[in-house]
Write a protein that holds these residues in place. Sequence first.
Motif, PDB file in Angstrom:
ATOM      1  N   ASP A  13       0.849  -1.187   0.000  1.00  0.00           N
ATOM      2  CA  ASP A  13       0.000   0.000   0.000  1.00  0.00           C
ATOM      3  C   ASP A  13       0.888   1.241   0.000  1.00  0.00           C
ATOM      4  OD1 ASP A  13      -1.632   2.147   0.561  1.00  0.00           O
ATOM      5  OD2 ASP A  13      -2.650   1.208   2.261  1.00  0.00           O
ATOM      6  N   PRO A  14       0.905   2.025  -1.072  1.00  0.00           N
ATOM      7  CA  PRO A  14       1.841   3.148  -1.151  1.00  0.00           C
ATOM      8  C   PRO A  14       1.596   4.244  -0.124  1.00  0.00           C
ATOM      9  CG  PRO A  14       0.268   3.209  -2.985  1.00  0.00           C
ATOM     10  CD  PRO A  14       0.070   1.900  -2.273  1.00  0.00           C
ATOM     11  N   THR A  15       0.425   4.261   0.521  1.00  0.00           N
ATOM     12  CA  THR A  15       0.146   5.297   1.517  1.00  0.00           C
ATOM     13  C   THR A  15       0.691   4.945   2.898  1.00  0.00           C
ATOM     14  OG1 THR A  15      -2.001   4.376   2.240  1.00  0.00           O
ATOM     15  CG2 THR A  15      -1.998   5.797   0.281  1.00  0.00           C
ATOM     16  N   VAL A  16       1.061   3.686   3.090  1.00  0.00           N
ATOM     17  CA  VAL A  16       1.462   3.240   4.430  1.00  0.00           C
ATOM     18  C   VAL A  16       2.745   3.904   4.887  1.00  0.00           C
ATOM     19  CG1 VAL A  16       2.411   1.248   5.670  1.00  0.00           C
ATOM     20  CG2 VAL A  16       0.217   1.064   4.513  1.00  0.00           C
ATOM     21  N   LEU A  17       3.739   3.981   4.015  1.00  0.00           N
ATOM     22  CA  LEU A  17       5.027   4.544   4.410  1.00  0.00           C
ATOM     23  C   LEU A  17       4.879   5.983   4.864  1.00  0.00           C
ATOM     24  CD1 LEU A  17       8.008   4.096   4.748  1.00  0.00           C
ATOM     25  CD2 LEU A  17       8.331   4.642   2.330  1.00  0.00           C
ATOM     26  N   GLU A  18       4.127   6.782   4.125  1.00  0.00           N
ATOM     27  CA  GLU A  18       3.922   8.181   4.519  1.00  0.00           C
ATOM     28  C   GLU A  18       3.204   8.259   5.857  1.00  0.00           C
ATOM     29  OE1 GLU A  18       1.914  12.317   2.824  1.00  0.00           O
ATOM     30  OE2 GLU A  18       2.175  10.588   1.495  1.00  0.00           O
ATOM     31  N   GLY A  19       2.224   7.369   6.073  1.00  0.00           N
ATOM     32  CA  GLY A  19       1.512   7.351   7.347  1.00  0.00           C
ATOM     33  C   GLY A  19       2.425   7.022   8.512  1.00  0.00           C
ATOM     34  N   ARG A  58       9.146  13.378   8.140  1.00  0.00           N
ATOM     35  CA  ARG A  58       8.486  13.864   6.931  1.00  0.00           C
ATOM     36  C   ARG A  58       9.090  13.130   5.737  1.00  0.00           C
ATOM     37  NH1 ARG A  58       5.086  17.863   7.194  1.00  0.00           N
ATOM     38  NH2 ARG A  58       4.985  19.215   9.026  1.00  0.00           N
ATOM     39  N   PRO A  59       8.261  12.813   4.745  1.00  0.00           N
ATOM     40  CA  PRO A  59       8.798  12.154   3.555  1.00  0.00           C
ATOM     41  C   PRO A  59       9.838  13.029   2.875  1.00  0.00           C
ATOM     42  CG  PRO A  59       6.384  12.154   3.553  1.00  0.00           C
ATOM     43  CD  PRO A  59       6.823  13.049   4.655  1.00  0.00           C
ATOM     44  N   PRO A  60      10.863  12.389   2.250  1.00  0.00           N
ATOM     45  CA  PRO A  60      11.860  13.181   1.525  1.00  0.00           C
ATOM     46  C   PRO A  60      11.180  14.022   0.441  1.00  0.00           C
ATOM     47  CG  PRO A  60      12.530  10.876   1.695  1.00  0.00           C
ATOM     48  CD  PRO A  60      11.116  10.966   2.187  1.00  0.00           C
TER      49      PRO A  60
END
Length: 323
Positions: free
Chosen positions: A302-308, A316-318
């Motif tokens: 799930d690509p949203t998991v890492l940001e969460g 904060r994401p790079p």
Amino acid sequence: MTQPENTGPLAWIFPGQGSQKVGMAGPWLKQSSTARRVFDEASEAVGMDLARLCLEGPGETLTATENAQPAIVTCGVAGLALLRERGLEPAAVAGHSVGEFSALVAAGCLPLAPAVRAVRQRGQLMARVTAPGKMLAVMGLDEARVQALRHEAAPHGVIATALHNSPQQFVLSGSLAPLERFQALALAAGAKECVMLQVSHAFHSPLMAEVQEEWRAVVAGLQLRMPRCPTVLNTTARTVKTLVCIRRSLVDQLTAPVLWMQCVRTLADLGITRVLEVSDSKVVSALARRTVPSLQALTLQDPTVLEGLLVKHGHRPPQAPVS
């Protein structure tokens, strides 16, 4: 009333054989130089282009045991590299079957290159087994019923419970006659599903014993270190206490069952409230949720998991560079 968000201890879990698919890790390889470096290192270690194999297949080549195992471990390590470059670390780790090698890399027990070389050899040895055998998945029966039916089928030949995946999902392994007998008994007993798997051998059963001593020699040559975090082993469902525990589990895995259901319960007993499947897969996270329903089960698929995760941990994401 809205339930509070789960921000409790997070374990990283890694899938095993059967999670491979053509296209796996594709988004990571296209977007992340970190993931590409992991695949480059692993490819050099085993002398094959693992990124191309994962992205392009063909499926038959990727599924071959000797190729699937290093591909799966590399995909898991690429996922943990994405987490690590963002400053994230696990509260505990565990891996399903060959995924235990990804977990050992995550725990600092073993570097990537020797890990993928070892699993490449593991796959080659397993593919060389001459004893014919199959595997059978059964869904909808509890452990006691599965074991009773296995005993009833045992007079027909070798049959073992190979994978304890969840309270209602088990995989049997052995010779064809007892598996067919078990299948008939299970369906008559009300199993929701009972199907032969498309695998080449009876993995995690006594039928793999003919290559176990050669595999023991490979494991003996690994330069292991004690884990940096609690690491739950497949064959015991206990945390690592000594290096001997790790070596024994890796060797025993060839012929002994994977106690995944019990491993997940051990993670819960350690205080883990969330698990993250660190791969392009949702296989073991789903099994974990079925085993301990209170666990929050996440996956890097799930690509949203890492940001969460970054938000919850104060990262904060790079940001993309400004041109």
